[in-house]
Design a protein around this motif. Structure first.
Motif, mmCIF file in Angstrom:
data_model
loop_
_atom_site.group_PDB
_atom_site.id
_atom_site.type_symbol
_atom_site.label_atom_id
_atom_site.label_comp_id
_atom_site.label_asym_id
_atom_site.label_seq_id
_atom_site.Cartn_x
_atom_site.Cartn_y
_atom_site.Cartn_z
ATOM 1 N N VAL A 1 0.865 -1.183 0.000
ATOM 2 C CA VAL A 1 0.000 0.000 0.000
ATOM 3 C C VAL A 1 0.900 1.231 0.000
ATOM 4 N N ASP A 2 0.901 1.945 -1.115
ATOM 5 C CA ASP A 2 1.696 3.169 -1.230
ATOM 6 C C ASP A 2 0.820 4.339 -0.809
ATOM 7 N N MET A 3 1.055 4.825 0.398
ATOM 8 C CA MET A 3 0.229 5.920 0.931
ATOM 9 C C MET A 3 0.366 7.193 0.106
ATOM 10 N N SER A 4 1.463 7.351 -0.625
ATOM 11 C CA SER A 4 1.604 8.513 -1.507
ATOM 12 C C SER A 4 0.492 8.525 -2.546
ATOM 13 N N VAL A 5 0.150 7.358 -3.036
ATOM 14 C CA VAL A 5 -0.899 7.233 -4.049
ATOM 15 C C VAL A 5 -2.278 7.257 -3.392
ATOM 16 N N VAL A 6 -2.437 6.535 -2.282
ATOM 17 C CA VAL A 6 -3.727 6.454 -1.588
ATOM 18 C C VAL A 6 -4.206 7.833 -1.160
ATOM 19 N N LEU A 7 -3.301 8.666 -0.685
ATOM 20 C CA LEU A 7 -3.675 9.985 -0.162
ATOM 21 C C LEU A 7 -3.771 11.061 -1.237
ATOM 22 N N ARG A 8 -3.448 10.722 -2.465
ATOM 23 C CA ARG A 8 -3.517 11.699 -3.559
ATOM 24 C C ARG A 8 -4.976 12.091 -3.782
ATOM 25 N N ALA A 9 -5.238 13.388 -3.778
ATOM 26 C CA ALA A 9 -6.596 13.892 -4.006
ATOM 27 C C ALA A 9 -6.989 13.682 -5.465
ATOM 28 N N PRO A 10 -8.289 13.466 -5.732
ATOM 29 C CA PRO A 10 -8.724 13.296 -7.118
ATOM 30 C C PRO A 10 -8.287 14.485 -7.976
ATOM 31 N N GLY A 11 -7.720 14.174 -9.118
ATOM 32 C CA GLY A 11 -7.263 15.225 -10.023
ATOM 33 C C GLY A 11 -5.882 15.764 -9.697
ATOM 34 N N GLN A 12 -5.339 15.387 -8.544
ATOM 35 C CA GLN A 12 -4.014 15.855 -8.131
ATOM 36 C C GLN A 12 -2.955 15.022 -8.833
ATOM 37 N N ARG A 13 -1.946 15.667 -9.352
ATOM 38 C CA ARG A 13 -0.879 14.953 -10.061
ATOM 39 C C ARG A 13 0.227 14.492 -9.127
ATOM 40 N N ASN A 14 0.559 15.298 -8.171
ATOM 41 C CA ASN A 14 1.691 14.989 -7.298
ATOM 42 C C ASN A 14 1.271 14.092 -6.141
ATOM 43 N N ASP A 15 2.145 13.180 -5.781
ATOM 44 C CA ASP A 15 1.902 12.314 -4.642
ATOM 45 C C ASP A 15 2.147 13.073 -3.352
ATOM 46 N N LEU A 16 1.464 12.638 -2.309
ATOM 47 C CA LEU A 16 1.638 13.210 -0.990
ATOM 48 C C LEU A 16 2.733 12.421 -0.286
ATOM 49 N N GLY A 17 3.760 13.099 0.184
ATOM 50 C CA GLY A 17 4.864 12.425 0.854
ATOM 51 C C GLY A 17 4.653 12.310 2.347
ATOM 52 N N ALA A 18 5.566 11.614 2.995
ATOM 53 C CA ALA A 18 5.468 11.382 4.434
ATOM 54 C C ALA A 18 5.484 12.690 5.228
ATOM 55 N N LYS A 19 6.361 13.622 4.855
ATOM 56 C CA LYS A 19 6.440 14.889 5.592
ATOM 57 C C LYS A 19 5.120 15.646 5.524
ATOM 58 N N THR A 20 4.524 15.705 4.336
ATOM 59 C CA THR A 20 3.253 16.410 4.160
ATOM 60 C C THR A 20 2.135 15.699 4.912
ATOM 61 N N ALA A 21 2.115 14.371 4.864
ATOM 62 C CA ALA A 21 1.084 13.599 5.554
ATOM 63 C C ALA A 21 1.177 13.793 7.070
ATOM 64 N N VAL A 22 2.382 13.784 7.615
ATOM 65 C CA VAL A 22 2.557 13.988 9.057
ATOM 66 C C VAL A 22 2.076 15.382 9.456
ATOM 67 N N ALA A 23 2.403 16.390 8.655
ATOM 68 C CA ALA A 23 1.948 17.753 8.940
ATOM 69 C C ALA A 23 0.424 17.833 8.863
ATOM 70 N N LYS A 24 -0.156 17.209 7.837
ATOM 71 C CA LYS A 24 -1.611 17.268 7.623
ATOM 72 C C LYS A 24 -2.385 16.550 8.736
ATOM 73 N N PHE A 25 -1.968 15.352 9.091
ATOM 74 C CA PHE A 25 -2.742 14.540 10.027
ATOM 75 C C PHE A 25 -2.381 14.740 11.493
ATOM 76 N N PHE A 26 -1.133 15.120 11.775
ATOM 77 C CA PHE A 26 -0.704 15.224 13.166
ATOM 78 C C PHE A 26 -0.278 16.634 13.569
ATOM 79 N N GLY A 27 -0.178 17.532 12.592
ATOM 80 C CA GLY A 27 0.257 18.889 12.902
ATOM 81 C C GLY A 27 1.697 18.951 13.371
ATOM 82 N N LEU A 28 2.501 17.990 12.954
ATOM 83 C CA LEU A 28 3.895 17.918 13.375
ATOM 84 C C LEU A 28 4.816 18.010 12.167
ATOM 85 N N LYS A 29 6.068 18.343 12.439
ATOM 86 C CA LYS A 29 7.069 18.413 11.378
ATOM 87 C C LYS A 29 7.942 17.173 11.466
ATOM 88 N N LEU A 30 7.900 16.356 10.409
ATOM 89 C CA LEU A 30 8.735 15.162 10.349
ATOM 90 C C LEU A 30 10.135 15.566 9.911
#
Length: 194
Positions: A103-132
């Motif tokens: 399961v590649d979370m970069s792909v799973v978390l990609r918003a519809p129509g979004q071209r770029n994958d979401l990386g771990a740093k962005t996901a941590v900031a989005k879901f936990f409000g923390l800086k990885l």
């Protein structure tokens, strides 16, 4: 660091008891145009409490290879990570492992129509409000060294575990995984034998 047969067996048993595990690989970087990577040199797995790191050399010990096959080629546990396409291809090229249940979370978390994958740093900031903290200096070190330093070990363990934590949080929000599609692997070279 998993080295001995007993450590490998304990890692296998703990990881196969999980429904999902964090997963990543590290490879010695290439800096010259045309240079081919000889990675992966490190394979990382994690549950919520512990990470297991397997060093992969030119002659990987049979007990290590057996554990990697047992974990990676089964559809369960799910192997959760970020940006896993190259990891899966390198595992196949170097070790002839056909990884399943990835399961590649970069792909799973990609918003519809979004071209770029979401990386771990962005996901941590989005879901936990923390800086990885992901040091470029550490990520581009030599992962093929016979002994990794403490910073490399921590970086590698964090990479595997953070993916699992993001996944658990995302599922906890009521999300469901789409159908898992296997990664396309390169075709084996033609041998000329019929």
């Amino acid at each position: 660091m998993v080295v001995t047969p007993d450590q490998a067996a304990a890692a296998r048993d703990a990881l196969l008891a999980c429904d999902a595990i964090g997963f990543d690989t590290e490879s010695k970087p290439t800096f010259t145009r045309g240079e081919t990577s000889t990675g992966p040199h490190l394979i990382q797995f994690a549950n919520e409490h512990k990470a297991w790191l397997f060093q992969i050399g030119d002659s990987t010990e049979p007990h290590i290879r057996a554990v990697l096959l047992a974990i990676l080629e089964r559809p369960l546990p799910l192997k959760i990570g970020f940006g896993l396409s190259d990891d899966v291809k390198r595992l196949y090229a170097k070790l002839d492992i056909r990884t399943a249940g990835v399961v590649d979370m970069s792909v799973v978390l990609r918003a519809p129509g979004q071209r770029n994958d979401l990386g771990a740093k962005t996901a941590v900031a989005k879901f936990f409000g923390l800086k990885l903290q992901k040091s470029k200096k550490i990520s581009t070190t030599n992962w093929a060294l016979p002994r990794l330093n403490e910073k490399q070990i921590l970086y590698a363990a964090d990479d595997a575990q953070v993916a699992l934590r993001v996944y658990r949080h995302w599922i906890g929000l009521g999300n469901q995984l789409p159908t898992i599609k296997p990664f396309k692997l390169p075709k084996p070279p033609k041998t000329g034998i019929s």
